[in-house]
Design a protein around this motif. Structure first.
Motif, short mmCIF file in Angstrom:
data_model
loop_
_atom_site.label_atom_id
_atom_site.label_comp_id
_atom_site.label_asym_id
_atom_site.label_seq_id
_atom_site.Cartn_x
_atom_site.Cartn_y
_atom_site.Cartn_z
N LYS A 70 29.07 -21.87 -21.50
CA LYS A 70 29.88 -21.08 -22.43
C LYS A 70 29.04 -20.62 -23.62
O LYS A 70 29.12 -19.45 -24.04
CB LYS A 70 31.05 -21.94 -22.93
N GLN A 118 38.10 -34.04 -25.21
CA GLN A 118 37.35 -32.91 -24.68
C GLN A 118 38.25 -31.99 -23.84
O GLN A 118 38.10 -30.76 -23.88
CB GLN A 118 36.18 -33.42 -23.84
N THR A 133 40.42 -23.87 -26.24
CA THR A 133 39.41 -22.81 -26.17
C THR A 133 39.79 -21.75 -25.13
O THR A 133 39.61 -20.55 -25.36
CB THR A 133 38.04 -23.43 -25.82
N LYS A 134 40.31 -22.19 -24.01
CA LYS A 134 40.71 -21.25 -22.97
C LYS A 134 41.83 -20.33 -23.47
O LYS A 134 41.82 -19.12 -23.20
CB LYS A 134 41.17 -22.01 -21.73
N LEU A 179 32.53 -30.70 -17.66
CA LEU A 179 32.73 -30.33 -19.06
C LEU A 179 31.40 -30.12 -19.78
O LEU A 179 31.27 -29.21 -20.61
CB LEU A 179 33.54 -31.42 -19.78
N MET A 182 36.10 -21.77 -16.33
CA MET A 182 37.02 -22.69 -16.99
C MET A 182 38.16 -23.11 -16.06
O MET A 182 38.59 -24.26 -16.08
CB MET A 182 37.60 -22.04 -18.25
N LEU A 239 39.07 -28.02 -24.50
CA LEU A 239 38.87 -26.99 -23.46
C LEU A 239 40.13 -26.14 -23.29
O LEU A 239 40.04 -24.91 -23.19
CB LEU A 239 38.49 -27.67 -22.14
N GLU A 294 30.28 -26.41 -21.20
CA GLU A 294 29.95 -26.16 -22.61
C GLU A 294 28.60 -25.44 -22.73
O GLU A 294 28.46 -24.49 -23.52
CB GLU A 294 29.92 -27.49 -23.36
#
Length: 367
Positions: free
Chosen positions: A316, A155, A162-163, A309, A244, A159, A313
């Motif tokens: 986001k 995970q 994704t960032k 987290l 984030m 992240l 999610e």
């Protein structure tokens, strides 16, 4: 030798009468009685040598000169005697300005306590840094083991990926704003020029007028689109650089706690494999205590990361669903020339446009 000594002692006797007055010396008629002492003896006492310049005879009377020790070579602290103490029979009391050396100053104790605390903290920091550095190099060179949570690590990797992608979206959207803003400013200048020429060219007044109105309409719609894109960029920036980033800071603390936990775990394992004498058992007990402290810290931060987290999610998905819909509807309405739909899109997503010229500094700020 004994006879000579006795004769000398006899010549030094001074007879005293019943009234306490000294009598005449039969051996020496030159001595005169002045206040009980002869003038020669007074001269010797007045002009005689100083005590610091006299000699101490270590041997007997008439001994060799080798036993003479000059008192000037004897050094010591000066002693001051006050006869007043003999009458009182006690030492003087300490005055108000005298310091009590036996007592303790509270400020000095506080300063000493702070210094000891700082020294202990520096010592603990040094030991902890050494253990963590040793564990880090052991993991890097494949000689040490590390605690791994496969699900949580996956995970965290997602992240970070994704960032990075969202940062790319943010960078491209910002570039789009800059380019589109330049185009809107150009359309504004072009519309003003067409308006000026329509007034100065009667034969082309209608044609210049049509183009001036078109450019002004495009400029108005462009400002509306810029407002929508700015709102999109602001929301993405908040998501990436605040939400984030806060989760990644917690992840960094979790990774540091994991490294400390593994360092103290390895230290406890090494001590457990060693001898079991009294001193070793004390060290093992202390290592067990430190291990438990860092284990609790590691598990607490792992729980915090898992919760953050999960909420990240959910947040986001909610934010990006709204912002992507806004971006799509605004772009579609602008390039379709549907001014009414573009305005409805701004109202739907509560996007407020800045009045023209609000970004420019006022005349007072320019001064």
């Amino acid at each position: 030798m004994a006879d000579s000594i006795m004769s000398k002692a006899a010549t030094m006797e001074i007879p005293i009468n019943s009234n306490g007055d000294t009598g005449t010396l039969p051996e020496d008629d030159s001595l005169e009685q002045v206040g009980g002492l002869s003038p020669d003896l007074q001269q010797v006492m007045v002009s005689g040598p100083n005590l610091n310049e006299t000699n101490i005879v270590s041997g007997g009377y008439g001994g060799p000169a080798g036993g003479i020790i000059p008192t000037s070579t004897i050094k010591g602290p000066a002693i001051r005697f006050n006869p007043e103490y003999l009458d009182r029979g006690r030492a003087p009391a300490a005055g108000p300005g005298s310091s009590n050396h036996n007592g303790s100053n509270p400020s000095e104790e506080v300063t000493r306590g702070v210094a000891v605390e700082k020294l202990d903290s520096v010592k603990k920091w040094g030991i902890n840094t050494y253990k963590c550095t040793k564990q880090m190099f052991s993991e890097r060179f494949g000689r040490g083991s590390r605690t791994v949570d496969l699900e949580l690590e996956a995970q965290i990797d997602v992240l970070r990926d994704t960032k990075n992608k969202y940062e790319n979206i943010l960078r491209l959207a910002t570039a789009l704003i800059n380019h589109f803003q330049s185009m809107v400013q150009t359309q504004q200048a072009l519309g003003d020029t067409f308006t000026d020429l329509s007034q100065k060219s009667p034969e082309l007044q209608d044609e210049f007028g049509y183009n001036a109105e078109t450019q002004k309409l495009l400029c108005k719609n462009g400002e509306a689109l810029l407002g929508a894109i700015n709102f999109f960029v602001s929301s993405i920036n908040t998501l990436v650089n605040k939400t984030m980033e806060d989760t990644l800071m917690t992840i960094k603390q979790y990774e540091n706690a994991r490294l400390e936990f593994d360092a103290y775990r390895s230290d406890l394992e090494e001590l457990s494999l060693g001898p079991r004498d009294a001193a070793a058992m004390v060290r093992i007990e202390m290592a067990q205590h430190e291990y438990q402290i860092h284990r609790d810290k590691y598990e607490r931060l792992r729980s915090d990361v898992t919760i953050k987290l999960k909420f990240l999610e959910e947040n986001k998905v909610k934010v990006m669903h709204k912002q992507l819909l806004l971006f799509h509807n605004a772009i579609s309405a602008y390039f379709a020339g549907n001014q009414q739909q573009l305005e409805q899109t701004l109202i739907q997503f509560n996007v407020k446009l800045k009045p023209p010229g609000s970004d420019k500094p006022s005349w007072l700020e320019e001064q």
